[in-house]
Design a protein around this motif. Structure first.
Motif, PDB file in Angstrom:
ATOM      1  N   ASN A  11       0.828  -1.213   0.000  1.00  0.00           N
ATOM      2  CA  ASN A  11       0.000   0.000   0.000  1.00  0.00           C
ATOM      3  C   ASN A  11       0.860   1.261   0.000  1.00  0.00           C
ATOM      4  OD1 ASN A  11      -2.374  -1.477   0.004  1.00  0.00           O
ATOM      5  ND2 ASN A  11      -2.592  -1.426   2.225  1.00  0.00           N
ATOM      6  N   LEU A  12       1.932   1.270   0.773  1.00  0.00           N
ATOM      7  CA  LEU A  12       2.827   2.430   0.797  1.00  0.00           C
ATOM      8  C   LEU A  12       3.468   2.663  -0.569  1.00  0.00           C
ATOM      9  CD1 LEU A  12       4.648   1.961   4.233  1.00  0.00           C
ATOM     10  CD2 LEU A  12       3.098   3.828   3.602  1.00  0.00           C
ATOM     11  N   VAL A  13       3.956   1.593  -1.184  1.00  0.00           N
ATOM     12  CA  VAL A  13       4.582   1.716  -2.505  1.00  0.00           C
ATOM     13  C   VAL A  13       3.567   2.181  -3.539  1.00  0.00           C
ATOM     14  CG1 VAL A  13       5.684   0.424  -4.379  1.00  0.00           C
ATOM     15  CG2 VAL A  13       6.414   0.048  -2.017  1.00  0.00           C
ATOM     16  N   ALA A  14       2.365   1.618  -3.507  1.00  0.00           N
ATOM     17  CA  ALA A  14       1.321   2.022  -4.459  1.00  0.00           C
ATOM     18  C   ALA A  14       0.965   3.492  -4.286  1.00  0.00           C
ATOM     19  CB  ALA A  14       0.087   1.146  -4.296  1.00  0.00           C
ATOM     20  N   ARG A  15       0.842   3.926  -3.050  1.00  0.00           N
ATOM     21  CA  ARG A  15       0.507   5.332  -2.783  1.00  0.00           C
ATOM     22  C   ARG A  15       1.636   6.253  -3.233  1.00  0.00           C
ATOM     23  NH1 ARG A  15      -3.066   9.140  -2.623  1.00  0.00           N
ATOM     24  NH2 ARG A  15      -2.831  10.600  -0.929  1.00  0.00           N
ATOM     25  N   TYR A  16       2.875   5.857  -2.976  1.00  0.00           N
ATOM     26  CA  TYR A  16       4.027   6.633  -3.418  1.00  0.00           C
ATOM     27  C   TYR A  16       4.016   6.782  -4.940  1.00  0.00           C
ATOM     28  CZ  TYR A  16       8.839   7.832  -4.540  1.00  0.00           C
ATOM     29  OH  TYR A  16       9.949   8.443  -5.062  1.00  0.00           O
ATOM     30  N   GLU A  17       3.822   5.669  -5.646  1.00  0.00           N
ATOM     31  CA  GLU A  17       3.817   5.705  -7.112  1.00  0.00           C
ATOM     32  C   GLU A  17       2.664   6.550  -7.644  1.00  0.00           C
ATOM     33  OE1 GLU A  17       3.883   1.530  -7.978  1.00  0.00           O
ATOM     34  OE2 GLU A  17       6.082   1.437  -7.833  1.00  0.00           O
ATOM     35  N   GLU A  18       1.504   6.430  -7.024  1.00  0.00           N
ATOM     36  CA  GLU A  18       0.344   7.235  -7.425  1.00  0.00           C
ATOM     37  C   GLU A  18       0.632   8.726  -7.263  1.00  0.00           C
ATOM     38  OE1 GLU A  18      -3.926   8.441  -5.484  1.00  0.00           O
ATOM     39  OE2 GLU A  18      -3.171   6.429  -5.080  1.00  0.00           O
ATOM     40  N   LEU A  19       1.224   9.084  -6.129  1.00  0.00           N
ATOM     41  CA  LEU A  19       1.520  10.489  -5.872  1.00  0.00           C
ATOM     42  C   LEU A  19       2.634  11.017  -6.774  1.00  0.00           C
ATOM     43  CD1 LEU A  19       1.085  10.558  -2.019  1.00  0.00           C
ATOM     44  CD2 LEU A  19      -0.233  11.882  -3.691  1.00  0.00           C
ATOM     45  N   GLN A  20       3.571  10.167  -7.145  1.00  0.00           N
ATOM     46  CA  GLN A  20       4.607  10.576  -8.097  1.00  0.00           C
ATOM     47  C   GLN A  20       3.964  11.001  -9.418  1.00  0.00           C
ATOM     48  OE1 GLN A  20       7.595  11.351  -7.046  1.00  0.00           O
ATOM     49  NE2 GLN A  20       8.866   9.705  -7.844  1.00  0.00           N
ATOM     50  N   VAL A  21       3.020  10.202  -9.896  1.00  0.00           N
ATOM     51  CA  VAL A  21       2.335  10.502 -11.150  1.00  0.00           C
ATOM     52  C   VAL A  21       1.513  11.777 -11.008  1.00  0.00           C
ATOM     53  CG1 VAL A  21       0.543   9.701 -12.751  1.00  0.00           C
ATOM     54  CG2 VAL A  21       2.298   8.110 -11.937  1.00  0.00           C
ATOM     55  N   CYS A  34       1.830  15.878   0.067  1.00  0.00           N
ATOM     56  CA  CYS A  34       1.436  14.468   0.248  1.00  0.00           C
ATOM     57  C   CYS A  34       2.563  13.533  -0.171  1.00  0.00           C
ATOM     58  CB  CYS A  34       0.172  14.164  -0.550  1.00  0.00           C
ATOM     59  SG  CYS A  34      -1.317  14.924   0.100  1.00  0.00           S
ATOM     60  N   LEU A  35       3.248  13.879  -1.256  1.00  0.00           N
ATOM     61  CA  LEU A  35       4.373  13.067  -1.726  1.00  0.00           C
ATOM     62  C   LEU A  35       5.504  13.082  -0.699  1.00  0.00           C
ATOM     63  CD1 LEU A  35       5.653  11.314  -3.899  1.00  0.00           C
ATOM     64  CD2 LEU A  35       6.382  13.420  -5.056  1.00  0.00           C
ATOM     65  N   GLU A  36       5.783  14.232  -0.117  1.00  0.00           N
ATOM     66  CA  GLU A  36       6.802  14.311   0.935  1.00  0.00           C
ATOM     67  C   GLU A  36       6.427  13.438   2.128  1.00  0.00           C
ATOM     68  OE1 GLU A  36       7.584  18.335   2.131  1.00  0.00           O
ATOM     69  OE2 GLU A  36       8.048  18.951   0.073  1.00  0.00           O
ATOM     70  N   ASP A  37       5.170  13.479   2.510  1.00  0.00           N
ATOM     71  CA  ASP A  37       4.705  12.687   3.653  1.00  0.00           C
ATOM     72  C   ASP A  37       4.845  11.189   3.391  1.00  0.00           C
ATOM     73  OD1 ASP A  37       4.092  14.988   5.034  1.00  0.00           O
ATOM     74  OD2 ASP A  37       1.920  14.854   4.690  1.00  0.00           O
ATOM     75  N   ILE A  38       4.406  10.740   2.222  1.00  0.00           N
ATOM     76  CA  ILE A  38       4.458   9.298   1.937  1.00  0.00           C
ATOM     77  C   ILE A  38       5.905   8.850   1.743  1.00  0.00           C
ATOM     78  CG2 ILE A  38       4.163   9.305  -0.575  1.00  0.00           C
ATOM     79  CD1 ILE A  38       2.413   6.915   1.842  1.00  0.00           C
ATOM     80  N   THR A  39       6.744   9.726   1.193  1.00  0.00           N
ATOM     81  CA  THR A  39       8.166   9.400   1.043  1.00  0.00           C
ATOM     82  C   THR A  39       8.795   9.203   2.416  1.00  0.00           C
ATOM     83  OG1 THR A  39       8.313  10.618  -1.039  1.00  0.00           O
ATOM     84  CG2 THR A  39      10.378  10.194   0.123  1.00  0.00           C
ATOM     85  N   TYR A  40       8.498  10.096   3.333  1.00  0.00           N
ATOM     86  CA  TYR A  40       9.013   9.984   4.698  1.00  0.00           C
ATOM     87  C   TYR A  40       8.546   8.669   5.340  1.00  0.00           C
ATOM     88  CZ  TYR A  40       9.646  10.810   9.665  1.00  0.00           C
ATOM     89  OH  TYR A  40       9.994  10.678  10.985  1.00  0.00           O
ATOM     90  N   THR A  41       7.263   8.388   5.212  1.00  0.00           N
ATOM     91  CA  THR A  41       6.704   7.171   5.813  1.00  0.00           C
ATOM     92  C   THR A  41       7.331   5.929   5.214  1.00  0.00           C
ATOM     93  OG1 THR A  41       4.623   8.319   6.222  1.00  0.00           O
ATOM     94  CG2 THR A  41       4.563   5.915   6.282  1.00  0.00           C
ATOM     95  N   LEU A  42       7.508   5.910   3.908  1.00  0.00           N
ATOM     96  CA  LEU A  42       8.122   4.766   3.234  1.00  0.00           C
ATOM     97  C   LEU A  42       9.566   4.583   3.691  1.00  0.00           C
ATOM     98  CD1 LEU A  42       7.713   2.546   1.104  1.00  0.00           C
ATOM     99  CD2 LEU A  42       8.383   4.212  -0.634  1.00  0.00           C
ATOM    100  N   CYS A  43      10.299   5.680   3.806  1.00  0.00           N
ATOM    101  CA  CYS A  43      11.690   5.591   4.260  1.00  0.00           C
ATOM    102  C   CYS A  43      11.784   5.105   5.702  1.00  0.00           C
ATOM    103  CB  CYS A  43      12.387   6.941   4.098  1.00  0.00           C
ATOM    104  SG  CYS A  43      12.754   7.361   2.383  1.00  0.00           S
ATOM    105  N   VAL A  44      10.962   5.645   6.571  1.00  0.00           N
ATOM    106  CA  VAL A  44      10.977   5.217   7.978  1.00  0.00           C
ATOM    107  C   VAL A  44      10.573   3.748   8.080  1.00  0.00           C
ATOM    108  CG1 VAL A  44       9.828   5.506  10.206  1.00  0.00           C
ATOM    109  CG2 VAL A  44      10.613   7.510   8.943  1.00  0.00           C
ATOM    110  N   SER A  45       9.591   3.345   7.321  1.00  0.00           N
ATOM    111  CA  SER A  45       9.098   1.971   7.377  1.00  0.00           C
ATOM    112  C   SER A  45      10.127   0.958   6.900  1.00  0.00           C
ATOM    113  CB  SER A  45       7.837   1.826   6.526  1.00  0.00           C
ATOM    114  OG  SER A  45       6.808   2.627   7.045  1.00  0.00           O
ATOM    115  N   THR A  46      11.033   1.389   6.033  1.00  0.00           N
ATOM    116  CA  THR A  46      12.045   0.480   5.498  1.00  0.00           C
ATOM    117  C   THR A  46      13.428   0.720   6.086  1.00  0.00           C
ATOM    118  OG1 THR A  46      12.406   1.961   3.619  1.00  0.00           O
ATOM    119  CG2 THR A  46      10.836   0.136   3.300  1.00  0.00           C
ATOM    120  N   GLY A  47      13.546   1.711   6.969  1.00  0.00           N
ATOM    121  CA  GLY A  47      14.827   1.991   7.601  1.00  0.00           C
ATOM    122  C   GLY A  47      15.854   2.577   6.643  1.00  0.00           C
TER     123      GLY A  47
END
Length: 79
Positions: A11-21, A34-47
Motif C-alpha cells: 500500500n505504501l509503494v502504491a501510494r508513493y507511485e500514485e503520488l509521483q504521477v 502528500c508526496l513528501e509525507d508518503i516518502t518519509y513514511t516509506l523511508c521510515v518503514s524500510t529503515g
C-alpha cells in the motif's frame, strides 16, 4: 529491523507511485506535500534515507514474502 507487513508495504509503494504521477501531472503544493509525507513514511518503514533505497528494500521484502507464501504447485523446479 522490523518491517511492516507485506500488505502495508504494498500500500505504501502504491501510494508513493500514485503520488509521483499526480505530482508530475499537477505539480500542486498539496500533491507535493502528500508526496513528501508518503516518502518519509516509506523511508521510515524500510529503515532507509532515500526513496530509491526504500523502494529497493520494499521490492526485496515483497519478493521474499511472495516466495514464503508460494504453494508447492506455484514453484517450478528446473535442472
Amino acid at each position: 529491523m522490523l518491517l511492516p507487513s507485506p500488505e502495508t508495504l504494498r500500500n505504501l509503494v502504491a501510494r508513493y507511485e500514485e503520488l509521483q504521477v499526480r505530482h508530475s501531472e499537477e505539480g500542486s503544493y498539496e500533491t507535493a506535500r502528500c508526496l513528501e509525507d508518503i516518502t518519509y513514511t516509506l523511508c521510515v518503514s524500510t529503515g532507509t534515507r532515500t526513496p530509491e533505497d526504500a523502494l529497493a528494500v520494499a521490492e526485496r521484502h515483497l519478493a521474499q514474502a511472495e516466495l514464503a507464501t508460494a504453494t508447492p504447485s506455484d514453484v517450478a523446479l528446473t535442472a
